[in-house]
Design an enzyme around this catalytic site. Sequence first.
Site, PDB file in Angstrom:
ATOM      1  N   HIS A 130     -13.946   6.417   3.347  1.00 52.25           N
ATOM      2  CA  HIS A 130     -13.799   7.280   2.174  1.00 52.25           C
ATOM      3  C   HIS A 130     -13.876   6.387   0.941  1.00 52.25           C
ATOM      4  CE1 HIS A 130     -11.727   9.925  -0.703  1.00 52.25           C
ATOM      5  NE2 HIS A 130     -11.921  10.925   0.135  1.00 52.25           N
ATOM      6  N   ASP A 207      -6.200   3.281   7.150  1.00 53.65           N
ATOM      7  CA  ASP A 207      -6.169   4.568   6.450  1.00 53.65           C
ATOM      8  C   ASP A 207      -6.048   5.656   7.509  1.00 53.65           C
ATOM      9  OD1 ASP A 207      -6.546   6.883   5.035  1.00 53.65           O
ATOM     10  OD2 ASP A 207      -8.515   6.354   4.234  1.00 53.65           O
ATOM     11  N   GLN A 210      -6.767  10.998   8.027  1.00 57.21           N
ATOM     12  CA  GLN A 210      -7.328  11.998   8.935  1.00 57.21           C
ATOM     13  C   GLN A 210      -6.741  11.879  10.340  1.00 57.21           C
ATOM     14  OE1 GLN A 210      -9.279  14.454   8.017  1.00 57.21           O
ATOM     15  NE2 GLN A 210      -9.688  13.771   5.935  1.00 57.21           N
ATOM     16  N   LYS A 233      -2.777  16.987   3.680  1.00 58.24           N
ATOM     17  CA  LYS A 233      -3.624  17.263   4.840  1.00 58.24           C
ATOM     18  C   LYS A 233      -2.803  17.567   6.093  1.00 58.24           C
ATOM     19  CE  LYS A 233      -7.210  14.065   3.137  1.00 58.24           C
ATOM     20  NZ  LYS A 233      -8.170  15.030   2.610  1.00 58.24           N
ATOM     21  N   CYS A 373     -16.980  12.267  -0.243  1.00 58.81           N
ATOM     22  CA  CYS A 373     -16.457  10.975  -0.711  1.00 58.81           C
ATOM     23  C   CYS A 373     -16.765   9.870   0.293  1.00 58.81           C
ATOM     24  CB  CYS A 373     -14.959  11.053  -0.977  1.00 58.81           C
ATOM     25  SG  CYS A 373     -14.522  12.100  -2.374  1.00 58.81           S
TER      26      CYS A 373
END
Length: 415
Positions: A130, A207, A210, A233, A373
């Site tokens: 991202h 990261d 997700q 999210k 992104c």
Amino acid sequence: MPGLLDTEAIRKDFPILDRVVHDGRKLVYLDNAATSQKPRQVLDALAEYYERYNANVHRGVHVLAEEATALYEGARDKVASFVNAPSRDEVIFTKNASESLNLVANMLGWADEPYRVDRETEIVITEMEHHSNIVPWQLLAQRTGAKLKWFGLTDDGRLDLSNIEEVITEKTKIVSFTLVSNILGTVNPVEQIVRRAQDVGALVLVDASQAAPHMPLDVQALGADFVAFTGHKMCGPTGIGVLWGRQELLEDLPPFLGGGEMIETVSMHSSTYAPAPHKFEAGTPPIAQAVGLGAAVDYLSAIGMDRIAQHEHAITEYAVQRLQQVPDLRIIGPVTAEDRGAAISFVLGDIHPHDVGQVLDEQGIAVRVGHHCARPVCLRYGIPATTRASFYLYSTPGEVDALIDGLEHVRNFFG
């Protein structure tokens, strides 16, 4: 279909899923990789906070301040347990995952040895990141003179780690990569990357934006030094993110933002800093948002992250199979449900993704279109953009069927 949750019961917790849009069509929400919907339990927690407990935290001695502080710090306890952090003091609240990633980049730019990034060192990322995990490292490289390197992608949407020993070297200071790609859905091989980074003494930032909403997240098992994710999210409110970091690193690294709360003492000549996590939480924090995130953690934990992961795997497997039956449709990313998350990007013939998304919207189907992104991924595969459908714990096989029917309508519309 084996592994599915009781979505009929779960969907009753999400008021927005009852919405009717566009000429009486029931909403089919397939944009969960962008943001999830919020259950009543989270909405109620936010309302109750503002109606009964609203006050600034930590410094007040009146009852509201003490109650607000207990709720805010209680949310930290919940998040620490959710990710299996060794200490609650390793959990830093930010406004989103982007801020968490920027926080680490700036800490390393200002750090003393052995952590400092400078012109003699290297930063490693991947081509599937991202933008929030690309731009901060570009800025750091420009500011310090460090060399920015990255892993490329295979044709089937996986990381190409064939040259891992050439990419991660003794000069590498930090390796920062996504656990699950927001555009490709790929679940990356954390163990292999972490092992190589540790061999050369590099730090690792994962990261998990997700990943945290969709699967069990154990920061100790990951073996990373930092883990970032965001609240909105994972059924929580916007405006709240998390950075987990190893205690000894948080003690040694300098703060990024200065202001109230992050200090120990202040004079006109110098200041000393509070211990972590408050050292990294300057100013009034996102109090209500943290309370809402705590409620979201309670909600997800009550269902069970293992069960949520099983449900999404079943939905994703079904969706991948059905999408591959659509003429002229090409999935960008892994074409099986193995080692992939619940975000599926695709192109449909020569129809521009924005047109696909608009016609689907007219059918009541909410998807995301664009480069998500992650423009380097689109450049890698020679496409201007993709359409992305992404699923969550309340997604159903019927919504997958609605997507397939909607795509057939798109094909017919554009001839």
